[in-house]
Design an enzyme around this catalytic site. Structure first.
Site, PDB file in Angstrom:
ATOM      1  N   HIS A   1      37.967  -9.188  57.373  1.00  0.00           N
ATOM      2  CA  HIS A   1      37.942  -8.718  58.756  1.00  0.00           C
ATOM      3  C   HIS A   1      36.976  -7.267  58.080  1.00  0.00           C
ATOM      4  O   HIS A   1      36.537  -6.271  58.354  1.00  0.00           O
ATOM      5  CB  HIS A   1      39.320  -7.757  58.514  1.00  0.00           C
ATOM      6  CG  HIS A   1      40.333  -8.861  58.997  1.00  0.00           C
ATOM      7  ND1 HIS A   1      41.348  -9.741  57.568  1.00  0.00           N
ATOM      8  CD2 HIS A   1      41.045  -9.195  60.205  1.00  0.00           C
ATOM      9  CE1 HIS A   1      42.404 -10.233  59.213  1.00  0.00           C
ATOM     10  NE2 HIS A   1      41.347 -10.072  59.770  1.00  0.00           N
TER      11      HIS A   1
ATOM     12  N   ARG B   1      38.475 -12.827  68.168  1.00  0.00           N
ATOM     13  CA  ARG B   1      38.992 -14.210  69.017  1.00  0.00           C
ATOM     14  C   ARG B   1      40.391 -13.252  69.116  1.00  0.00           C
ATOM     15  O   ARG B   1      41.074 -13.205  68.356  1.00  0.00           O
ATOM     16  CB  ARG B   1      39.122 -14.868  67.508  1.00  0.00           C
ATOM     17  CG  ARG B   1      39.429 -16.150  68.201  1.00  0.00           C
ATOM     18  CD  ARG B   1      39.448 -17.508  67.259  1.00  0.00           C
ATOM     19  NE  ARG B   1      40.465 -18.618  67.965  1.00  0.00           N
ATOM     20  CZ  ARG B   1      41.122 -18.657  67.939  1.00  0.00           C
ATOM     21  NH1 ARG B   1      42.266 -17.429  67.164  1.00  0.00           N
ATOM     22  NH2 ARG B   1      41.569 -19.946  68.882  1.00  0.00           N
TER      23      ARG B   1
ATOM     24  N   THR C   1      44.139  -3.594  64.264  1.00  0.00           N
ATOM     25  CA  THR C   1      44.423  -4.164  63.648  1.00  0.00           C
ATOM     26  C   THR C   1      46.027  -4.382  63.478  1.00  0.00           C
ATOM     27  O   THR C   1      46.627  -3.073  63.386  1.00  0.00           O
ATOM     28  CB  THR C   1      43.706  -4.359  62.112  1.00  0.00           C
ATOM     29  OG1 THR C   1      44.482  -5.451  61.335  1.00  0.00           O
ATOM     30  CG2 THR C   1      43.957  -3.842  61.355  1.00  0.00           C
ATOM     31  N   ARG C   2      46.366  -5.332  63.581  1.00  0.00           N
ATOM     32  CA  ARG C   2      48.395  -5.020  63.115  1.00  0.00           C
ATOM     33  C   ARG C   2      48.028  -6.141  62.280  1.00  0.00           C
ATOM     34  O   ARG C   2      49.806  -6.503  62.295  1.00  0.00           O
ATOM     35  CB  ARG C   2      48.860  -5.517  64.379  1.00  0.00           C
ATOM     36  CG  ARG C   2      47.993  -6.584  65.210  1.00  0.00           C
ATOM     37  CD  ARG C   2      48.886  -7.097  66.145  1.00  0.00           C
ATOM     38  NE  ARG C   2      50.229  -8.465  65.686  1.00  0.00           N
ATOM     39  CZ  ARG C   2      49.880  -9.657  65.991  1.00  0.00           C
ATOM     40  NH1 ARG C   2      48.427  -9.318  66.552  1.00  0.00           N
ATOM     41  NH2 ARG C   2      50.223 -10.917  65.238  1.00  0.00           N
TER      42      ARG C   2
ATOM     43  N   HIS D   1      42.112  -9.108  55.345  1.00  0.00           N
ATOM     44  CA  HIS D   1      41.592  -9.544  54.395  1.00  0.00           C
ATOM     45  C   HIS D   1      40.167 -10.091  54.021  1.00  0.00           C
ATOM     46  O   HIS D   1      39.247  -8.987  55.503  1.00  0.00           O
ATOM     47  CB  HIS D   1      42.031 -11.572  54.400  1.00  0.00           C
ATOM     48  CG  HIS D   1      43.404 -11.485  54.978  1.00  0.00           C
ATOM     49  ND1 HIS D   1      44.019 -11.186  53.259  1.00  0.00           N
ATOM     50  CD2 HIS D   1      44.124 -11.969  55.532  1.00  0.00           C
ATOM     51  CE1 HIS D   1      45.082 -10.701  53.555  1.00  0.00           C
ATOM     52  NE2 HIS D   1      45.910 -11.681  54.633  1.00  0.00           N
TER      53      HIS D   1
HETATM   54  P1  ADP Z   1      45.082  -7.526  67.187  1.00  0.00           P
HETATM   55  O1  ADP Z   1      47.149  -8.654  67.074  1.00  0.00           O
HETATM   56  O2  ADP Z   1      44.872  -5.978  67.674  1.00  0.00           O
HETATM   57  O3  ADP Z   1      44.084  -8.538  68.167  1.00  0.00           O
HETATM   58  P2  ADP Z   1      44.248  -8.600  64.725  1.00  0.00           P
HETATM   59  O4  ADP Z   1      44.809  -7.792  63.054  1.00  0.00           O
HETATM   60  O5  ADP Z   1      45.606  -9.808  65.031  1.00  0.00           O
HETATM   61  O6  ADP Z   1      45.261  -7.953  65.704  1.00  0.00           O
HETATM   62  O7  ADP Z   1      42.575  -8.762  65.126  1.00  0.00           O
HETATM   63  C1  ADP Z   1      42.588  -7.608  64.158  1.00  0.00           C
HETATM   64  C2  ADP Z   1      40.556  -7.542  65.208  1.00  0.00           C
HETATM   65  O8  ADP Z   1      40.119  -8.934  64.453  1.00  0.00           O
HETATM   66  C3  ADP Z   1      41.114  -8.290  66.895  1.00  0.00           C
HETATM   67  O9  ADP Z   1      39.792  -7.689  67.675  1.00  0.00           O
HETATM   68  C4  ADP Z   1      40.707  -9.759  66.850  1.00  0.00           C
HETATM   69  O10 ADP Z   1      40.371 -10.575  67.692  1.00  0.00           O
HETATM   70  C5  ADP Z   1      39.692  -9.362  65.332  1.00  0.00           C
HETATM   71  N1  ADP Z   1      40.176 -10.706  64.669  1.00  0.00           N
HETATM   72  C6  ADP Z   1      40.785 -11.066  63.552  1.00  0.00           C
HETATM   73  N2  ADP Z   1      40.339 -11.594  63.126  1.00  0.00           N
HETATM   74  C7  ADP Z   1      39.701 -12.917  63.055  1.00  0.00           C
HETATM   75  C8  ADP Z   1      38.962 -13.909  63.142  1.00  0.00           C
HETATM   76  N3  ADP Z   1      39.177 -14.362  62.172  1.00  0.00           N
HETATM   77  N4  ADP Z   1      37.567 -13.728  63.727  1.00  0.00           N
HETATM   78  C9  ADP Z   1      37.173 -13.180  64.603  1.00  0.00           C
HETATM   79  N5  ADP Z   1      37.769 -12.372  63.862  1.00  0.00           N
HETATM   80  C10 ADP Z   1      38.802 -12.798  63.809  1.00  0.00           C
END
Ligand code: ADP
Ligand code: ADP
Length: 570
Positions: free
Chosen positions: A204, A291, A196-197, A201
């Site tokens: 997650h 996603r 994650t970046r 919440h």
């Molecule tokens: P990144 O840019 O590396 O994907 P994120 O923190 O945005 O970092 O996401 C971390 C992981 O959680 C990723 O695999 C992302 O696809 C997943 N993810 C984040 N939000 C959701 C969501 N609302 N539904 C499904 N998967 C999510």
């Protein structure tokens, strides 16, 4: 539970480039005589991760053969899957001639590593962008950055003499070997990693807990703290969130939280493979892909750079080869009536759902001081985010008054200061004339000195704003480019440019300090409006016309603007 045997690193064993002991001492003294190359923050992160084996089997910045094949086939020259090019670029003029070894230094000029100069080759940013990122649109954060890389790539054996030093969250900055040893102690041979970046919440938490249950093993929460997408929440705030969550809501016996100093590329599908490969080196057998994994948002046509499940498709294709299985999720949404989260494809058509996007978190909740609901995030997270992102009326603010000498900047600034103090803001007034008696003492009125003066005021204003203070700057600041530079220093969202628009004739009539008269007589050279230009703002946030309004009216006009922007509570 007894110790267990984890999956082997990708390629068999962990690369280790770190030299220690007597050999290090000897190499350090040689290193100071080699030609030097200062490397970028991104290079440093790549090098750091390479050194501890996070990119195993890669043990150097890519050679031409590796690079070319990674671009077109996602494979190193030997055939190993590796989706992202890792290169070190140098300017032609900086390339040492006849040197066998060079010393790589960080931004502070400290020695990091030595590298044998084995290969030099040309590369093409447009081609790399097209093949790896699938786009040359400068809206993609890496495309924009790549334009600044140099025109030659260099490669060769590396010996790392000093690893980058960190002073924050030192207990959870673990190397692949350290993470592996913790996981082994936990006694699970299956490990699911979560990338994650963003702040975590409830969604997650749900993703990670479901993934761990599904896999029946340990959970590695592995957030990126190197370089992420510009504009992301800073890592200090995020890591405070992760720590609070892991302490309060996760099973300590099967969860490891460790920070990954990765420099992300935001390359979507290719990046997902890379993330999985890296996590395998840390001991993971499974990897969560949800996603829009590692997606950089929308392109200049407003279309997403990658499809929401493109990363999952690519992982499906390569999971076996990577030895890391994907735990995939559709977008999770909140079912209001049932008070639980569910994947979008399993939601009954008439169910009531709720969602809050990252932008809404910032603009609708944090900026307005409205608490984030419990169904969306844990109270610990809400608290940490609110502390780090106070509502707009408590955020830093820089009010920049520009205009001719005698336009009324100081007079209006004084009225404004009182009005803002009355409303509970802490105000510092940086008046151009006053600043010249200390901060900028000794500076004259040449273009260069004027710019220096403005940039000094801008620097101080930026610091005050960053610490949530209010600063009013009243300086002629005649040059547009310099004002724009200050806007950047302070930060667009906190900068309010106020054009005190008074015609030259009026200023000259007022001539409070008798300066215009002296300028007309030629006693003062380079006086703004007389024989030096005043470049009026093209798009100021506020324009006040002092011919039509009193200083008090102008100050009230500015206060009103601040209310509409939310910088003052109305
Ligand atoms: P990144 O840019 O590396 O994907 P994120 O923190 O945005 O970092 O996401 C971390 C992981 O959680 C990723 O695999 C992302 O696809 C997943 N993810 C984040 N939000 C959701 C969501 N609302 N539904 C499904 N998967 C999510
Ligand atoms: P600056 O800081 O822009 O050089 P000052 O505020 O020091 O200008 O001087 C402006 C002078 O003009 C003051 O003497 C002020 O009283 C006078 N003045 C007259 N009308 C106005 C007005 N409507 N707004 C601001 N100043 C005005």
């Amino acid at each position: 539970m007894s110790k267990t045997t984890l999956i082997q690193p990708y390629g068999g064993s962990l690369v280790n480039l770190v030299v220690t002991g007597a050999e290090r001492e000897a190499l350090l003294s040689e290193a100071s005589h080699y030609p030097s190359l200062q490397i970028t923050q991104r290079n440093l992160h790549d090098l750091e991760l390479m050194a501890v084996g996070a990119f195993s089997p890669l043990d150097r910045f890519m050679s031409k053969a590796d690079y070319q094949r990674v671009l077109t086939e996602m494979r190193l020259s030997g055939g190993t899957l590796f989706p992202i090019p890792i290169t070190l670029t140098i300017d032609k003029e900086d390339l040492p001639t006849r040197a066998e070894w060079i010393t790589l230094r960080d931004a502070r000029n400290d020695i990091i590593a030595i590298m044998r100069l084995e290969e030099v080759f040309r590369w093409n940013p447009q081609r790399e962008a097209r093949l790896v990122l699938g786009t040359t649109d400068p809206r993609h954060p890496l495309v924009a950055e790549m334009e600044r890389w140099h025109d030659l790539c260099i490669s060769g054996e590396l010996k790392v003499l000093n690893m980058p030093k960190y002073y924050d969250f030192t207990d959870i900055r673990l190397t692949p070997a350290q993470v592996r040893s913790r996981l082994e102690q936990m006694g699970h041979d299956k490990v699911v990693a979560f990338q994650t970046r963003n702040p975590m919440h409830r969604i997650h938490e749900e993703l990670t807990k479901r993934a761990a249950a599904q896999v029946g093993g340990a959970l590695l929460i592995h957030p990126v703290v190197g370089m992420t997408k510009p504009g992301d929440v800073d890592h200090y705030t995020r890591v405070r969130v992760y720590k609070a969550l892991v302490e309060n809501y996760y099973d300590q016996k099967s969860t490891v939280l460790s920070l990954l100093p990765l420099a992300m590329r935001m390359a979507g599908p290719r990046e997902a493979l890379w993330h999985a490969l890296i996590r395998r080196n840390y001991g993971a057998t499974h990897f969560v892909v949800g996603r829009d994994h590692a997606g950089p948002g929308k392109d200049s046509q407003g279309r997403p750079f990658y499809g929401p499940y493109e990363a999952q498709e690519m992982m499906t294709q390569y999971a076996d080869e990577l030895g890391v299985q994907m735990v995939k999720f559709q977008e999770l949404v909140y079912l209001v009536d049932e008070d639980r989260y569910e994947q979008r494809n399993k939601v009954p058509p008439d169910a009531k759902i709720a969602r809050i996007s990252g932008t809404e978190v910032r603009e609708e909740y944090l900026a307005k001081g409205k608490p984030l609901p419990h169904w969306f995030t844990r109270p610990e997270t809400a608290h940490i985010l609110m502390e780090a992102h106070p509502p707009r009326h408590k955020q830093g603010l820089c009010l920049w008054l520009t205009g001719l000498s005698g336009a009324g900047k100081s007079t209006i600034a004084q009225a404004l200061t009182s009005m803002l103090l009355e409303r509970g803001r802490q105000v510092t007034l940086l008046d151009g004339d006053v600043v010249r008696t200390h901060l900028s003492k000794g500076l004259g009125f040449s273009k260069e000195d004027r710019d220096t003066n403005i940039l000094r005021i801008g620097f101080v204003a930026g610091e005050i704003t960053r610490h949530h203070g209010t600063v009013i700057c009243a300086a002629i600041s005649p040059y547009r480019a310099t004002r724009n530079a200050v806007r950047k220093m302070v930060g667009e969202d906190h900068f309010v440019e106020i054009f005190v628009d008074t015609p030259l004739e009026v200023c000259e009539q007022r001539d409070v300090k008798g300066l215009y008269a002296r300028a007309r007589r030629g006693e003062i050279k380079g006086f703004t409006g007389i024989d030096d230009p005043y470049e009026a703002p093209t798009e100021p946030e506020v324009t006040v016309k002092t011919v039509d309004s009193t200083p008090e009216m102008s100050a009230r006009q500015i206060v009103q603007y601040l209310e509409t922007r939310g910088f003052l509570q109305s």
